[in-house]
Design a protein around this motif. Structure first.
Motif, short mmCIF file in Angstrom:
data_model
loop_
_atom_site.label_atom_id
_atom_site.label_comp_id
_atom_site.label_asym_id
_atom_site.label_seq_id
_atom_site.Cartn_x
_atom_site.Cartn_y
_atom_site.Cartn_z
N SER A 42 -0.66 -2.73 3.41
CA SER A 42 -0.87 -3.77 2.40
C SER A 42 -1.45 -5.03 3.02
O SER A 42 -2.25 -5.73 2.39
N LEU A 43 -1.08 -5.31 4.27
CA LEU A 43 -1.62 -6.48 4.97
C LEU A 43 -3.08 -6.26 5.34
O LEU A 43 -3.94 -7.10 5.02
N ILE A 44 -3.37 -5.14 6.00
CA ILE A 44 -4.72 -4.88 6.50
C ILE A 44 -5.71 -4.73 5.36
O ILE A 44 -6.86 -5.21 5.44
N GLU A 45 -5.29 -4.08 4.28
CA GLU A 45 -6.19 -3.82 3.15
C GLU A 45 -6.10 -4.88 2.06
O GLU A 45 -6.78 -4.76 1.03
N SER A 46 -5.26 -5.89 2.26
CA SER A 46 -5.06 -6.95 1.25
C SER A 46 -4.75 -6.34 -0.12
O SER A 46 -5.33 -6.72 -1.14
N ASP A 47 -3.85 -5.39 -0.12
CA ASP A 47 -3.53 -4.63 -1.34
C ASP A 47 -2.15 -5.05 -1.84
O ASP A 47 -1.12 -4.60 -1.33
N ALA A 48 -2.13 -5.88 -2.85
CA ALA A 48 -0.87 -6.40 -3.39
C ALA A 48 -0.06 -5.30 -4.07
O ALA A 48 1.18 -5.37 -4.11
N SER A 49 -0.73 -4.26 -4.60
CA SER A 49 0.01 -3.18 -5.27
C SER A 49 0.81 -2.37 -4.26
O SER A 49 1.95 -1.97 -4.55
N VAL A 50 0.25 -2.13 -3.09
CA VAL A 50 0.99 -1.43 -2.04
C VAL A 50 2.15 -2.30 -1.57
O VAL A 50 3.26 -1.81 -1.34
N ALA A 51 1.91 -3.58 -1.44
CA ALA A 51 2.98 -4.51 -1.04
C ALA A 51 4.13 -4.46 -2.03
O ALA A 51 5.30 -4.43 -1.64
N GLN A 52 3.81 -4.43 -3.31
CA GLN A 52 4.86 -4.39 -4.33
C GLN A 52 5.65 -3.10 -4.27
O GLN A 52 6.88 -3.09 -4.47
N ALA A 53 4.99 -2.00 -3.96
CA ALA A 53 5.68 -0.73 -3.83
C ALA A 53 6.70 -0.78 -2.68
O ALA A 53 7.80 -0.22 -2.78
N VAL A 54 6.32 -1.43 -1.59
CA VAL A 54 7.23 -1.59 -0.47
C VAL A 54 8.42 -2.46 -0.86
O VAL A 54 9.58 -2.14 -0.56
N ILE A 55 8.15 -3.53 -1.56
CA ILE A 55 9.22 -4.42 -2.01
C ILE A 55 10.19 -3.67 -2.92
O ILE A 55 11.42 -3.77 -2.79
N ASP A 56 9.64 -2.90 -3.84
CA ASP A 56 10.48 -2.13 -4.76
C ASP A 56 11.29 -1.06 -4.04
O ASP A 56 12.39 -0.71 -4.47
N GLY A 57 10.74 -0.52 -2.95
CA GLY A 57 11.41 0.55 -2.23
C GLY A 57 12.56 0.11 -1.36
O GLY A 57 13.33 0.95 -0.88
N ASP A 58 12.71 -1.19 -1.15
CA ASP A 58 13.78 -1.66 -0.28
C ASP A 58 15.15 -1.33 -0.83
O ASP A 58 16.09 -1.07 -0.07
N GLY A 59 15.27 -1.29 -2.14
CA GLY A 59 16.55 -0.95 -2.75
C GLY A 59 16.99 0.46 -2.40
O GLY A 59 18.20 0.73 -2.23
#
Length: 245
Positions: A42-59
């Motif tokens: 998500s950082l390298i590709e500047s992809d906010a959707s991938v970042a959100q998936a990671v955030i959601d997966g922390d639970g």
């Protein structure tokens, strides 16, 4: 202390319980691997959707930690394990704590990546952070492989890899200070990059911890914070190099 032996129990059910909880740790580790990989992407590709998936997966990572913790507590209560069995339960409890903290760092990176994606992207496209991320991903894979194979020698490789990670982290931080001095407009973005680097460095530390737990589990020796040379002496050789013909 006696060395680890997971196959000498009168109760086959006890064997299954121990094997099940080990497999759960590896499954949790696989999930954390995916979280870290997604955060870096998500950082390298500047992809906010991938970042959100990671955030959601922390639970899910947190839920797995709780489930494994509860299973270990049941084993302690029902079986009252001793010697190597007790070490296994202790190591599992410590390992899932480190894995959960790696998941937290992945979530933190994802949140920073989401914010960074909103601005202009630097020409280097976070190349140095991507390289650092590759190092710590490799460390986690090696740690989980060592845990699966019950190989204490992986701790030596992880200790050496952690030194490389620390050196890369210091380079990135020096570069970031230069960026901020050259152009104050870069301060916000560069601070976020520094926080990402710090999270990656911490992931490396947690992976190294798992290697030290494996030594304790298999050999019954507590070598936390020991120099690499002492690890080599205590476990009878080095890591990958010593295992090659």
């Amino acid at each position: 202390m006696d060395k680890l032996n997971l196959d000498q129990h009168i109760s086959r059910q006890f064997n299954r319980e121990l094997e099940d909880v080990r497999n759960r740790v590896l499954a949790m580790g696989g999930l954390v691997e995916n979280q870290i990989a997604g955060a870096i992407r998500s950082l390298i590709e500047s992809d906010a959707s991938v970042a959100q998936a990671v955030i959601d997966g922390d639970g899910q990572v947190n839920a797995m930690e709780k489930e494994i913790d509860e299973e270990c507590n049941l084993i302690l209560a029902r079986r009252q394990p001793a010697a190597s069995d007790l070490r296994l339960v202790i190591v599992i409890l410590k390992t899932i704590t480190d894995l959960e903290r790696m998941g937290d760092e992945a979530e933190r990176i994802a949140r920073l990546a989401s914010r960074l994606a909103e601005g202009d992207q630097p020409a280097h496209r976070y190349r140095e952070l991507g390289r650092l991320g590759g190092y710590v991903q490799s460390m986690l894979r090696d740690a989980l492989d060592g845990f699966a194979r019950l190989s204490p020698k992986v701790a030596v490789d992880l200790a050496r890899a952690d030194e490389t990670v620390d050196a890369e982290y210091e380079v990135i931080m020096r570069q970031n200070i230069t960026y901020m001095m050259e152009d104050p407009r870069n301060v916000r973005r560069t601070l976020d990059m520094s926080f990402v680097a710090r999270s990656l460095e911490r992931i490396g530390d947690h992976a190294k911890n798992i290697g030290e737990y494996i030594i304790y589990l298999v050999e019954g020796k507590d070598l936390r914070h020991a120099p690499v040379e002492e690890m080599e002496r205590e476990i009878g050789g080095g890591g990958k190099e010593s295992e090659s013909p």
